[in-house]
Design an enzyme around this catalytic site. Sequence first.
Site, PDB file in Angstrom:
ATOM      1  CB  CYS A   1      -8.265  16.411  38.213  1.00  0.00           C
ATOM      2  SG  CYS A   1      -7.552  17.839  37.846  1.00  0.00           S
TER       3      CYS A   1
HETATM    4  O1  KQY Z   1      -8.413  18.526  41.192  1.00  0.00           O
HETATM    5  C1  KQY Z   1      -9.329  19.254  40.716  1.00  0.00           C
HETATM    6  N1  KQY Z   1      -8.929  20.319  39.748  1.00  0.00           N
HETATM    7  C2  KQY Z   1     -10.727  19.288  41.064  1.00  0.00           C
HETATM    8  C3  KQY Z   1     -11.294  20.366  41.248  1.00  0.00           C
HETATM    9  C4  KQY Z   1     -12.765  20.565  41.615  1.00  0.00           C
HETATM   10  C5  KQY Z   1     -13.264  21.577  42.042  1.00  0.00           C
HETATM   11  C6  KQY Z   1     -14.743  21.433  42.490  1.00  0.00           C
HETATM   12  N2  KQY Z   1     -15.618  21.973  41.524  1.00  0.00           N
END
Ligand code: KQY
Length: 353
Positions: free
Chosen positions: A342
Amino acid sequence: MPAEYSKHYGCILIFPERSDSWSYGGYAARKAFCEVCEAIAQSERVTVCASEKQYENARVMLSEKIRVVEMSSNDAWARDYAPTFVVNNSGGIRGINWSFNAWGGLADGLYFPWDLDDKMARKLCDLYNIDMYDYSGFVLEGGSVHTDGEGTLITTEACLLSKGRNPDMTKSEIEEKLKEALGVRKVIWLKNGIYGDETNEHVDNICAFVKPGEVVLAWTDNENDPQYALSKSCLDILENETDAKGRRIKVHKLMLPKPVVVTKEDCEGLDTCGFKPTRTEGERLAASYVNFYISNETVVMPFFNDPADEQAKKVLSELFPTRNVVPVYAKEILIGGGNIHCITQQIPDFISE
Ligand code: KQY
């Protein structure tokens, strides 16, 4: 959209900073991000975007081979709002600018505002001098799609059909949009992702291509775990599907670690910034070994200090025999709501036009 295991030009990350995402002002998260950056920089160009406040710190913490540029953002999820890059048959490249609304906007988004994040794809295309396809009428995060580079895409219904993404579009309209933008011919819809994944269950936390026709799937044998039914449903779909080339899909199970939970100390280190607390004590985080990044010569994977860490590393080492699997202890990244995949966005190898 090339598969992540095809050759990269480089990788983009964003330096973490916001104090309601990252515990204790992000100190430990920045160290974990730096470890990820260095592991990737062993075999491809890494650019890190840092705010004005963090620029000097990033420059000092990262080695000289890593480029640091000053760029504002709301948080640090390059996968979701750096451009998604596509290439044509002559090696020409374009970056796609999707609309980003913090994983659900005013319906069920995770922070407000998100305007700086939403501008990053455009700024990064300019930085790399890459022309951009404007898909800013369509809400999508990069973490919600994976491709095999041979015409197949996997995604989850829980995310793409959620009320905060494109509620006025039907499933088949969404599928057509993905085919048009990413040059895929077949979309495989999994129903769910990882239990408790606050992105509405991005695919990149549960299932990833490791080569054409083969995926890894996050798995538990514990039928009493709420994850069991979600992973079993993915397995049933994948085992009954063929990809764009008509191949049956081979599924490699990657066992989950034991539940990783938020501690009192983690919570005490998170600011609320006047909003609802982002984490609660005892909350189960969406920990999964599938959230790895494939660089040119390494696979950078999360470790959780769990007995299953080594077995997951062994599975990935066997699936990627030409790459060195580099573990990074990732709880501090997980507290932010995602993991190594991510926080990265690959730029495929391309030919300047
Ligand atoms: O792509 C992702 N898993 C990021 C999520 C982040 C969310 C904000 N706390």
